[in-house]
Write a protein that holds these residues in place. Structure first.
Motif, short mmCIF file in Angstrom:
data_model
loop_
_atom_site.label_atom_id
_atom_site.label_comp_id
_atom_site.label_asym_id
_atom_site.label_seq_id
_atom_site.Cartn_x
_atom_site.Cartn_y
_atom_site.Cartn_z
N HIS A 15 0.86 -1.32 -0.01
CA HIS A 15 0.04 -0.04 0.14
C HIS A 15 0.94 1.26 -0.37
CE1 HIS A 15 -4.10 -2.55 1.29
NE2 HIS A 15 -2.37 -3.13 2.01
N THR A 16 0.12 1.87 -0.88
CA THR A 16 1.05 3.00 -0.91
C THR A 16 0.78 4.64 -0.46
OG1 THR A 16 2.51 2.56 -2.63
CG2 THR A 16 3.01 4.86 -2.54
N THR A 17 1.09 5.43 0.27
CA THR A 17 0.17 7.07 0.26
C THR A 17 1.69 8.21 0.43
OG1 THR A 17 -1.07 8.50 1.80
CG2 THR A 17 0.74 6.99 2.53
N GLU A 18 1.37 9.12 -0.25
CA GLU A 18 2.23 10.15 -0.62
C GLU A 18 1.84 11.46 0.96
OE1 GLU A 18 2.97 13.20 -3.70
OE2 GLU A 18 3.31 10.91 -4.39
N VAL A 19 2.54 11.44 1.68
CA VAL A 19 2.89 12.47 2.81
C VAL A 19 3.66 14.14 2.32
CG1 VAL A 19 3.77 12.89 4.68
CG2 VAL A 19 3.16 10.70 4.34
N ALA A 20 2.73 14.89 2.47
CA ALA A 20 3.15 16.48 2.38
C ALA A 20 4.62 16.80 2.91
CB ALA A 20 2.47 17.47 2.07
N ALA A 21 5.64 16.01 3.05
CA ALA A 21 6.69 16.79 4.28
C ALA A 21 8.26 15.81 3.99
CB ALA A 21 6.34 15.77 5.68
N ASP A 22 9.05 16.43 4.42
CA ASP A 22 10.20 15.61 3.75
C ASP A 22 10.86 14.17 4.11
OD1 ASP A 22 12.51 16.29 6.76
OD2 ASP A 22 11.09 18.04 6.49
N ALA A 23 11.57 13.48 3.71
CA ALA A 23 11.56 12.32 4.20
C ALA A 23 12.11 11.90 6.31
CB ALA A 23 12.73 11.53 3.83
N GLY A 24 12.68 13.16 6.45
CA GLY A 24 12.65 13.10 7.66
C GLY A 24 12.15 13.75 8.79
N THR A 25 11.36 14.11 8.20
CA THR A 25 9.90 14.47 8.67
C THR A 25 8.33 13.08 8.79
OG1 THR A 25 9.78 16.95 9.29
CG2 THR A 25 8.13 15.78 9.36
N VAL A 26 8.55 12.46 7.39
CA VAL A 26 7.97 11.02 7.45
C VAL A 26 8.37 10.46 8.67
CG1 VAL A 26 7.12 9.57 5.97
CG2 VAL A 26 6.90 12.14 5.06
N TRP A 27 9.85 10.06 8.60
CA TRP A 27 10.55 9.66 9.10
C TRP A 27 9.90 8.93 10.80
CZ3 TRP A 27 13.64 4.68 8.82
CH2 TRP A 27 13.74 4.39 9.71
N ARG A 28 10.36 10.62 11.58
CA ARG A 28 10.37 10.87 12.79
C ARG A 28 8.39 10.86 12.83
NH1 ARG A 28 13.38 14.23 11.63
NH2 ARG A 28 11.84 16.10 11.12
N ALA A 29 7.28 10.76 12.23
CA ALA A 29 6.09 10.43 12.50
C ALA A 29 5.94 8.95 11.99
CB ALA A 29 4.95 11.38 11.25
N LEU A 30 6.78 8.21 11.59
CA LEU A 30 6.33 7.54 11.06
C LEU A 30 6.52 5.82 12.43
CD1 LEU A 30 5.45 4.34 9.46
CD2 LEU A 30 8.35 3.94 8.81
N GLY A 31 7.45 7.15 12.54
CA GLY A 31 7.99 6.12 14.09
C GLY A 31 6.62 6.04 15.56
N ALA A 32 6.59 7.63 15.57
CA ALA A 32 5.19 8.03 16.22
C ALA A 32 3.75 7.04 15.85
CB ALA A 32 4.87 9.67 16.41
#
Length: 162
Positions: A15-32
């Motif tokens: 499954h794929t999605t696109e997030v309106a943020a840079d990869a570093g921000t998405v990485w932290r959000a993924l952990g959360a």
């Protein structure tokens, strides 16, 4: 998780999605988002019921190799690029792998791949219950939606929903 281990498990879905943020921000959000999904009392209870090898959350956040979430152990953590989780219980051995790719203009594509083996008759029944009913798909989509909410700036998220 190295390529050999991942290839040893059959591919289930992606499954794929696109997030309106840079990869570093998405990485932290993924952990959360993963912590919220797999670190609570309900996840611990389900992991215990299934006989998961890793039942509770431990280790630093964002996750690093060796950290655990209810039902999973982190086997690869390349910040901003890839996070691989491996788990096993009495009915299955499975992996959930997240690939992050910056697509430009401050956006990151996230692909969540599931790989799993369901041995024996009990495993086949478990697969039918989890994969066959669509429950797994709903859970992964919910996780990706949570990731989007956590990773995107608040005003952009509100504007898109309006």
């Amino acid at each position: 998780m190295d390529t050999a281990e991942r290839l040893a498990l059959p591919f289930v879905d992606a499954h794929t999605t696109e997030v309106a943020a840079d990869a570093g921000t998405v990485w932290r959000a993924l952990g959360a988002a993963l912590d919220r999904s797999f670190s609570g009392g309900r996840s611990t209870a389900v992991a215990r019921l299934l006989g998961c090898a890793d039942r509770t959350s431990s280790g630093p956040r964002p996750p690093v190799v060796g950290a655990t979430l209810g039902g999973f152990r982190v086997t690869a953590a390349d910040p901003g690029r890839e996070l691989a989780l491996l788990g096993r219980h009495r009915f299955s051995t499975y992996a959930l792998v997240f690939h992050l790719e910056e697509t430009g203009e401050g956006r990151t594509r996230v692909r969540a791949e599931t790989w799993a083996r369901f041995p024996g008759p009990a495993g086949a029944l478990y697969r039918a219950l989890v994969i066959g009913t669509g429950g797994h798909k709903v859970a992964v989509r919910r996780l990706l939606t949570s990731l989007q909410r956590r990773g995107e700036p608040r005003e952009r998220t509100r504007r898109r929903r309006a």
